[in-house]
Write a protein that holds these residues in place. Structure first.
Motif, PDB file in Angstrom:
ATOM      1  N   ALA A 485      14.488 -29.430  29.589  1.00  0.00           N
ATOM      2  CA  ALA A 485      13.538 -28.328  29.423  1.00  0.00           C
ATOM      3  C   ALA A 485      14.185 -27.005  29.824  1.00  0.00           C
ATOM      4  N   PRO A 486      13.735 -25.888  29.227  1.00  0.00           N
ATOM      5  CA  PRO A 486      14.237 -24.584  29.670  1.00  0.00           C
ATOM      6  C   PRO A 486      14.037 -24.408  31.171  1.00  0.00           C
ATOM      7  N   GLY A 487      15.031 -23.819  31.806  1.00  0.00           N
ATOM      8  CA  GLY A 487      15.005 -23.679  33.253  1.00  0.00           C
ATOM      9  C   GLY A 487      15.897 -24.676  33.965  1.00  0.00           C
ATOM     10  N   SER A 488      16.453 -25.636  33.214  1.00  0.00           N
ATOM     11  CA  SER A 488      17.328 -26.646  33.825  1.00  0.00           C
ATOM     12  C   SER A 488      18.788 -26.200  33.745  1.00  0.00           C
ATOM     13  N   THR A 489      19.603 -26.679  34.674  1.00  0.00           N
ATOM     14  CA  THR A 489      21.038 -26.408  34.703  1.00  0.00           C
ATOM     15  C   THR A 489      21.775 -27.718  34.941  1.00  0.00           C
ATOM     16  N   VAL A 490      22.813 -27.970  34.136  1.00  0.00           N
ATOM     17  CA  VAL A 490      23.556 -29.230  34.220  1.00  0.00           C
ATOM     18  C   VAL A 490      25.041 -28.927  34.366  1.00  0.00           C
ATOM     19  N   TYR A 491      25.663 -29.564  35.336  1.00  0.00           N
ATOM     20  CA  TYR A 491      27.119 -29.498  35.496  1.00  0.00           C
ATOM     21  C   TYR A 491      27.717 -30.644  34.691  1.00  0.00           C
ATOM     22  N   SER A 511      15.217 -20.012  27.448  1.00  0.00           N
ATOM     23  CA  SER A 511      14.198 -19.643  26.455  1.00  0.00           C
ATOM     24  C   SER A 511      14.578 -18.303  25.845  1.00  0.00           C
ATOM     25  N   PRO A 512      14.088 -18.001  24.640  1.00  0.00           N
ATOM     26  CA  PRO A 512      14.401 -16.706  24.020  1.00  0.00           C
ATOM     27  C   PRO A 512      13.943 -15.554  24.893  1.00  0.00           C
ATOM     28  N   GLY A 513      14.765 -14.528  24.974  1.00  0.00           N
ATOM     29  CA  GLY A 513      14.428 -13.350  25.760  1.00  0.00           C
ATOM     30  C   GLY A 513      14.056 -12.181  24.873  1.00  0.00           C
ATOM     31  N   HIS A 596      17.202 -22.967  37.182  1.00  0.00           N
ATOM     32  CA  HIS A 596      17.510 -21.544  37.234  1.00  0.00           C
ATOM     33  C   HIS A 596      16.270 -20.740  36.870  1.00  0.00           C
ATOM     34  N   LYS A 597      16.249 -19.478  37.302  1.00  0.00           N
ATOM     35  CA  LYS A 597      15.150 -18.571  37.016  1.00  0.00           C
ATOM     36  C   LYS A 597      15.696 -17.160  36.865  1.00  0.00           C
ATOM     37  N   ILE A 598      15.017 -16.378  36.041  1.00  0.00           N
ATOM     38  CA  ILE A 598      15.282 -14.937  36.016  1.00  0.00           C
ATOM     39  C   ILE A 598      14.477 -14.313  37.140  1.00  0.00           C
ATOM     40  N   THR A 599      15.181 -13.550  37.965  1.00  0.00           N
ATOM     41  CA  THR A 599      14.534 -13.010  39.157  1.00  0.00           C
ATOM     42  C   THR A 599      15.039 -11.600  39.409  1.00  0.00           C
ATOM     43  N   THR A 600      14.475 -10.945  40.407  1.00  0.00           N
ATOM     44  CA  THR A 600      14.912  -9.611  40.800  1.00  0.00           C
ATOM     45  C   THR A 600      15.519  -9.684  42.192  1.00  0.00           C
TER      46      THR A 600
END
Length: 693
Positions: A485-491, A511-513, A596-600
């Motif tokens: 799902a969007p938001g996942s990170t895999v090594y 996800s599309p920005g 992962h997340k987009i954050t400030t």
């Protein structure tokens, strides 16, 4: 992703030995047996001269490595060297390395025998006086440019594959197909002496510290070398084939002096002929390993030829040929004339220099710099060059050590830099023992293990794989399941068709920005963000695009390496400190591992990627990255700005809250860090941020 290090000073040694061994077998055994002709191979052995301890240490290491690959060699004392080569001056010797199976090749004999063998097997061999006038490149239905034909003065040859072996003309030939080949032509000269009594059957001599070689040529010697002021061939003529230049004795005399010192009888020996020409021999690419220049071209030609044939037939070489692959250069460098000229000069001038583990080039620097370069420089950062990037290496307690414009080592009437701090620091590192900055790195590593450290990783490759079939392409490329799902990170690893590993990297489903956003570009279908080691970014880009083209996946690869910065905060205190900067909850429940997340972060938008803190290994040298650096002004002599969990004091500069929301500063030592007194968990998470400039 795993940080690529500088590697061993003998990285690629094994491959080169195998290539040389194959050439020797072809020339000395296979060709004579197949054709009944003598190639001109003479196995007279080779002597490598050590006139200082460091050079002798290098030869001892070479001898040890050679044993692994079946290369017979012996370190000789000066007296043993004199017994083997009675004409040699040994007064200034520390020792020599003797390689009994070294030899001398005859280019004319080798080429004619190769041509005879190829013709016997049905090949059309060497169409002479047939210049290439153009290369037809067509774009297929998927927008991929492919070679279609070669145009010559005598007609057009349809072919999907072109091998560029044009030597000093390779750059011009490459342009016909839209390919930039980073080559520079230089004059290279040698002289052939009159007959020397007693020289017959003597080994070839390489006196690296004098930058001179003495090659047996019958009952005479060929004398040449690699000077610091080679003559560039500025305008490569199309009609110069088999031509020669006049020998510039002002340039060449330094080799005569070195040769006379090593073999004194040369002082009273006449010169029979001189040779000064470019040809394929003087096309010098930047880098430690050259792409078939002159004598290495002859020596490596058989092995490289075999790998090239395997590459054409099977799509990739059998051995690891990264050191010979044009994709080891970033595309922005291969058409940068300043970079090509400077690095080519340095490669030539340092051809015989001792190869130390921690050396760095002085040429072609400051080409690719991230937004924090000047700030890091002020903090004493000693930069390393990787793929054109200036990346943080370690931090000098002595303050700023900028890399200055290349001075060509004082050649061509240029003034050598005086009081050049960066060059002096490199000189201090010229050792096979632990370098002087070893303890600094040790403290950085311990700090990262016990507290926290920040790493500037902005030189990493940052790609987006997006489109309707991006997931299908990702499943083909990567060994782990990244279709999450969007938001996942895999090594994961990236593999090739043979199941071999091309690289390891992190893959984040996105996800599309919004249109125009580099953090999350607008796209249709699926999207993935790829973070790849900087030194192999161009090679990985080529591999992925080749797969997309060959498999006809409906997706595209976007390169945002120059637009994005990247930093990584690591260590058991990373979450505690970072929580004060981010507007996102970093708890395990709100921000679990491998997401992962987009954050400030203190007003700078970025993407945080939660990853597990690893066991203590040697990490890349930590430093600040992204615009967040400007929120702190640390004065530190180390690359790790950190806090000891035992004392809550930073050994180099202490953290403290500076007031305001999500703002921190660092001051010189002694300040107490306002962090919780609870013991950090050894499995605490860290966060990698990537933010726009």
């Amino acid at each position: 992703p795993r940080e690529e290090g500088q590697g061993s000073e003998w990285e690629g040694f094994g491959v080169e030995v195998e290539l040389l061994a194959h050439t020797r077998d072809v020339v000395s055994r296979e060709l004579p047996a197949e054709t009944g002709l003598h190639t001109g191979w003479v196995e007279n052995g080779g002597l490598f001269i050590a006139s200082n301890k460091q050079r002798l240490d290098e030869y001892k290491r070479l001898m040890s490595l050679g044993k692994v690959y079946g290369v017979e060699s012996h370190v000789l004392t000066p007296s043993q060297t004199k017994d083997l080569y009675p004409l040699m001056n040994i007064d200034d010797l520390y020792g020599t390395l003797y390689v009994p199976k070294d030899g001398t090749m005859d280019p004319a004999g080798t080429c004619s025998t190769l041509a005879r063998a190829a013709a016997a097997r049905g090949a059309t061999v060497i169409i002479e006086n047939c210049p290439v006038t153009g290369i037809q490149v067509r774009t297929d239905d998927f927008g991929v440019k492919r070679v279609h034909a070669v145009e010559t003065a005598h007609g057009t040859i349809q072919t999907p594959c072109v091998v560029n072996c044009a030597g000093v003309w390779a750059r011009a030939l490459g342009r016909l197909a839209g390919v930039h080949v980073p080559l520079v032509a230089m004059h290279h000269a040698y002289v052939v002496t009159e007959r020397i009594e007693g020289i017959q059957n003597m080994p070839n001599v390489r006196d690296h510290d004098a930058s001179v070689y003495l090659r047996l040529q019958g009952d005479a010697l060929s004398v040449g070398g690699y000077e610091s002021n080679p003559i560039f061939w500025e305008e490569v003529s199309e009609k110069f084939a088999f031509g020669l230049f006049d020998l510039d004795w002002d340039v060449f005399m330094q080799h005569i002096e070195g040769a006379v010192n090593r073999v004194p009888v040369l002082e009273k020996t006449g010169i029979k002929s001189t040779v000064c020409g470019p040809g394929t021999c003087r096309a010098w690419p930047p880098g430690l390993v050259c792409i078939l220049p002159c004598s290495p071209g002859m020596m490596l030609g058989g092995g490289c030829g075999r790998e090239l044939a395997h590459w054409i037939i099977h799509g990739r070489p059998e051995k690891d040929m990264y050191g010979y692959d044009i994709r080891r250069f970033h595309h922005s460098l291969t058409d940068n004339n300043r970079w090509i000229r400077e690095r080519s000069h340095e490669s030539y001038a340092k051809n015989y220099s001792v190869v130390f583990p921690h050396d760095e080039p002085l040429a072609g620097r400051n080409v690719r710099k991230d937004p924090l370069h000047e700030e890091l420089l002020r903090q004493g950062c000693v930069f390393q060059e990787r793929h054109g990037w200036e990346r943080p290496g370690w931090f000098s307690p002595g303050g700023a050590a900028p890399v200055l414009d290349y001075d060509y080592y004082g050649a061509y009437g240029r003034q050598r830099h005086r009081d050049y701090t960066y060059n002096r620091l490199l000189g201090d590192e010229y050792t096979f023992d632990f370098p002087p900055h070893h303890d600094i790195i040790k403290n950085e590593c311990l700090t990262c293990r016990n507290a926290l450290a920040l790493f500037d990783m902005s030189y990493f490759g940052k790609f987006y794989l997006v489109g309707p079939e991006a997931t299908k392409a990702a499943d083909w490329l990567f060994s782990a399941d990244v279709s999450k799902a969007p938001g996942s990170t895999v090594y994961t690893c990236m593999l090739n068709q043979q199941g071999g590993v091309e690289s390891d990297l992190t893959v984040s489903r996105i996800s599309p920005g919004a249109p125009g956003s580099p953090l999350a570009p607008a796209f249709e279908g699926d999207g993935y963000y790829l973070a790849i080691g900087g030194a192999v970014a161009q090679h990985n880009w080529s591999h992925i695009t080749t797969v997309l083209q060959d498999m006809k996946f409906q997706c595209k690869l976007l390169d945002c390496s120059e637009e994005l910065g990247m930093m990584s905060i690591q260590g058991p205190l990373s979450r505690v400190v970072l929580q004060e900067v981010l507007d996102t909850d970093l708890s395990n429940e709100a921000f679990p591992f491998s997401t992962h997340k987009i954050t400030t972060a203190a007003g700078c938008q970025g993407t945080g990627t939660g990853t597990l803190t690893c066991a203590p290994t040697t990490p890349p040298s930590p430093s600040w990255a992204g615009r967040l650096w400007r929120l702190r002004k640390p004065r530190a002599s180390s690359a790790a700005w950190c806090a000891s969990p035992q004392t809550r004091r930073c050994p180099c500069s202490a953290w403290r809250r500076s007031g305001g929301t999500a703002r921190w500063s660092a001051t010189s030592g002694g300040q107490i860090l306002g962090l919780p007194s609870t013991k950090p968990s050894p499995t605490a998470t860290s966060v990698t941020l990537r933010g726009a400039r």
